[in-house]
Motif scaffolding. Structure first.
Motif, PDB file in Angstrom:
ATOM      1  N   ASN A 178      34.179  96.756  53.091  1.00 34.75           N
ATOM      2  CA  ASN A 178      35.482  96.404  52.528  1.00 34.75           C
ATOM      3  C   ASN A 178      36.563  97.400  52.930  1.00 34.75           C
ATOM      4  OD1 ASN A 178      35.721  93.934  50.956  1.00 34.75           O
ATOM      5  ND2 ASN A 178      34.079  94.757  49.687  1.00 34.75           N
ATOM      6  N   GLN A 179      36.205  98.676  52.971  1.00 28.23           N
ATOM      7  CA  GLN A 179      37.170  99.685  53.403  1.00 28.23           C
ATOM      8  C   GLN A 179      37.588  99.435  54.851  1.00 28.23           C
ATOM      9  OE1 GLN A 179      36.803 104.278  52.915  1.00 28.23           O
ATOM     10  NE2 GLN A 179      35.909 103.804  54.917  1.00 28.23           N
ATOM     11  N   ALA A 180      36.598  99.181  55.715  1.00 29.15           N
ATOM     12  CA  ALA A 180      36.893  98.924  57.124  1.00 29.15           C
ATOM     13  C   ALA A 180      37.721  97.655  57.290  1.00 29.15           C
ATOM     14  CB  ALA A 180      35.593  98.828  57.918  1.00 29.15           C
ATOM     15  N   LEU A 181      37.443  96.650  56.474  1.00 28.53           N
ATOM     16  CA  LEU A 181      38.216  95.406  56.545  1.00 28.53           C
ATOM     17  C   LEU A 181      39.663  95.635  56.105  1.00 28.53           C
ATOM     18  CD1 LEU A 181      35.506  92.947  55.213  1.00 28.53           C
ATOM     19  CD2 LEU A 181      36.505  92.918  57.501  1.00 28.53           C
ATOM     20  N   GLU A 182      39.877  96.513  55.140  1.00 31.13           N
ATOM     21  CA  GLU A 182      41.246  96.873  54.761  1.00 31.13           C
ATOM     22  C   GLU A 182      41.977  97.507  55.944  1.00 31.13           C
ATOM     23  OE1 GLU A 182      43.003  96.267  52.170  1.00 31.13           O
ATOM     24  OE2 GLU A 182      41.612  95.772  50.548  1.00 31.13           O
ATOM     25  N   TRP A 183      41.283  98.383  56.653  1.00 28.89           N
ATOM     26  CA  TRP A 183      41.890  98.997  57.840  1.00 28.89           C
ATOM     27  C   TRP A 183      42.232  97.927  58.879  1.00 28.89           C
ATOM     28  CZ3 TRP A 183      37.617 103.300  58.573  1.00 28.89           C
ATOM     29  CH2 TRP A 183      37.763 104.254  57.559  1.00 28.89           C
ATOM     30  N   ARG A 184      41.308  97.001  59.084  1.00 30.40           N
ATOM     31  CA  ARG A 184      41.542  95.976  60.115  1.00 30.40           C
ATOM     32  C   ARG A 184      42.611  94.973  59.674  1.00 30.40           C
ATOM     33  NH1 ARG A 184      40.651  98.523  64.252  1.00 30.40           N
ATOM     34  NH2 ARG A 184      41.162  96.570  65.313  1.00 30.40           N
ATOM     35  N   LEU A 185      42.760  94.756  58.352  1.00 29.20           N
ATOM     36  CA  LEU A 185      43.858  93.919  57.872  1.00 29.20           C
ATOM     37  C   LEU A 185      45.198  94.559  58.242  1.00 29.20           C
ATOM     38  CD1 LEU A 185      45.101  91.589  56.255  1.00 29.20           C
ATOM     39  CD2 LEU A 185      44.788  92.967  54.185  1.00 29.20           C
ATOM     40  N   ALA A 186      45.303  95.868  58.076  1.00 32.98           N
ATOM     41  CA  ALA A 186      46.543  96.548  58.452  1.00 32.98           C
ATOM     42  C   ALA A 186      46.830  96.361  59.944  1.00 32.98           C
ATOM     43  CB  ALA A 186      46.447  98.039  58.113  1.00 32.98           C
ATOM     44  N   ILE A 187      45.782  96.416  60.765  1.00 34.69           N
ATOM     45  CA  ILE A 187      45.941  96.167  62.209  1.00 34.69           C
ATOM     46  C   ILE A 187      46.416  94.732  62.438  1.00 34.69           C
ATOM     47  CG2 ILE A 187      44.682  95.935  64.387  1.00 34.69           C
ATOM     48  CD1 ILE A 187      45.005  98.832  63.646  1.00 34.69           C
ATOM     49  N   ALA A 188      45.811  93.765  61.707  1.00 30.87           N
ATOM     50  CA  ALA A 188      46.186  92.357  61.864  1.00 30.87           C
ATOM     51  C   ALA A 188      47.643  92.126  61.486  1.00 30.87           C
ATOM     52  CB  ALA A 188      45.269  91.477  61.019  1.00 30.87           C
ATOM     53  N   LEU A 189      48.117  92.798  60.444  1.00 30.53           N
ATOM     54  CA  LEU A 189      49.505  92.632  60.013  1.00 30.53           C
ATOM     55  C   LEU A 189      50.472  93.204  61.053  1.00 30.53           C
ATOM     56  CD1 LEU A 189      49.058  93.469  56.232  1.00 30.53           C
ATOM     57  CD2 LEU A 189      49.624  91.234  57.200  1.00 30.53           C
ATOM     58  N   GLU A 190      50.102  94.305  61.684  1.00 31.87           N
ATOM     59  CA  GLU A 190      50.917  94.844  62.773  1.00 31.87           C
ATOM     60  C   GLU A 190      50.939  93.869  63.949  1.00 31.87           C
ATOM     61  OE1 GLU A 190      49.304  98.603  63.836  1.00 31.87           O
ATOM     62  OE2 GLU A 190      49.826  99.581  61.937  1.00 31.87           O
TER      63      GLU A 190
END
Length: 348
Positions: A178-190
């Motif tokens: 879940n932590q890693a997915l939060e990081w990747r969500l931030a990448i997706a939003l960028e």
């Protein structure tokens, strides 16, 4: 009605002059129109954009196509050639095998820990798509709905770390996942902001790894849904249409996918179209779902009849975008794409 307008109206469940036809055409099919190797499109965004534009020289009746996964030279750190195949290492350390006339596939990974800080910053998947979309002419974009892909957070991790590690983490390391997915969500939003700056009006969220054929609906709800919903909420806030694509049979997770708020669900040929319309068709447009293998192997007449049946199943086309259930295969006969358009025209 312009193809772009027809497809956008279908996404909103609005009336159209005929059923929107938006096959999942990407460079695998488009390269053949120009007799250019698929691998050259996979590795060169300018060539990639050029072959996509060529599709409309022979298929004026379709409503658009996709900018699909590819690599930019800017993210390739090392290459080597073995016979006719090229091997490339991207900025995440993932190794890609790229055949002479086919798409690349990841064959090895460098990052193996979910708490690796590089997962906060690296994104080898976006540059090729962004650059290709940017090279497509404004004239083409004004007439047709060109939909760039954005790999969802869960599938980003699969590309960077490998399927096996991510699947094991569903059970053994859910908090780290879940932590890693939060990081990747931030990448997706960028990534989303980059596509909007380039003029994207609709974005295709690719979560092929989240198929019900691979993970359970419970795991989808916990590890995919929250991040898809957050991404789609932001897309709605910014006025961007969204299409979710998940490979395989998503029947068991379909109601969760609808709850993300996506404008459309792009269903594979393994999903029953009738069932999809009965389950979620009143709230989510359905895009699909001619079998790509049949599109390649059957006659134009058979494809025409299959498309007419899809239109009947969709209650005469409202909320339907007639498409393929996954990407159009290389060497698919051109007349079979045209049969899809003819079926739409004849069903008015």
């Amino acid at each position: 009605m312009r193809g772009k307008d027809r497809c956008l109206r279908a996404l909103r469940h609005e009336d159209v002059d005929r059923v929107s036809v938006h096959p999942e055409i990407d460079y695998s099919y488009a390269a053949g129109i120009r007799n250019i190797p698929v691998s050259e499109c996979f590795l060169n965004p300018r060539v990639h954009a050029s072959v996509l534009e060529s599709v409309f020289d022979v298929h004026q009746g379709i409503d658009g196509l996709y900018v699909n996964l590819c690599l930019s030279p800017s993210v390739i750190k090392e290459t080597k050639r073995e016979g006719t195949e090229l091997y490339a290492t991207d900025s995440s350390g993932a190794q890609w095998r790229i055949p002479a006339n086919d798409v690349g596939a990841v064959t090895g990974h460098c990052i193996d820990s979910l708490d690796d800080a590089r997962l906060k910053t690296i994104n080898p998947l976006s540059a090729g798509i962004n650059e290709t979309f940017g090279y497509i002419s404004d004239d083409i974009k004004s007439k047709y709905l060109i939909i760039p892909g954005l790999t969802g957070p869960f599938s980003q991790l699969v590309f960077i770390m490998g399927f096996e590690k991510v699947l094991i983490s569903l059970i053994e390391q859910p908090d780290l996942l879940n932590q890693a997915l939060e990081w990747r969500l931030a990448i997706a939003l960028e990534w989303l902001d980059d596509l909007i700056a380039l003029g994207a009006e609709c974005v295709w969220i690719g979560e092929g790894a989240a198929s019900s054929s691979v993970i359970s609906p419970t795991h989808y709800k916990e590890f995919v849904y929250p991040f898809q919903k957050a991404l789609i909420d932001e897309m709605k806030r910014k006025g961007i249409n969204s299409i979710i694509h998940i490979c395989g049979d998503v029947t068991k997770s379909m109601h969760y996918i609808a709850e993300t708020g996506a404008d459309a669900l792009d269903i594979d040929h393994l999903v029953d179209l009738n069932l999809a319309f009965d389950s979620i068709g009143d709230t989510v447009a359905i895009k699909g779902n001619i079998n790509p293998r049949e599109l390649k192997e059957l006659s134009a007449r058979q494809i025409y009849e299959a498309c007419q049946e899809k239109i009947r199943e969709s209650r005469r086309g409202r909320g339907l975008i007639l498409s393929t259930g996954c990407l159009v295969a290389r060497d698919t006969p051109r007349e079979n794409i045209e049969a899809m358009v003819k079926a739409s025209i004849d069903s008015q």
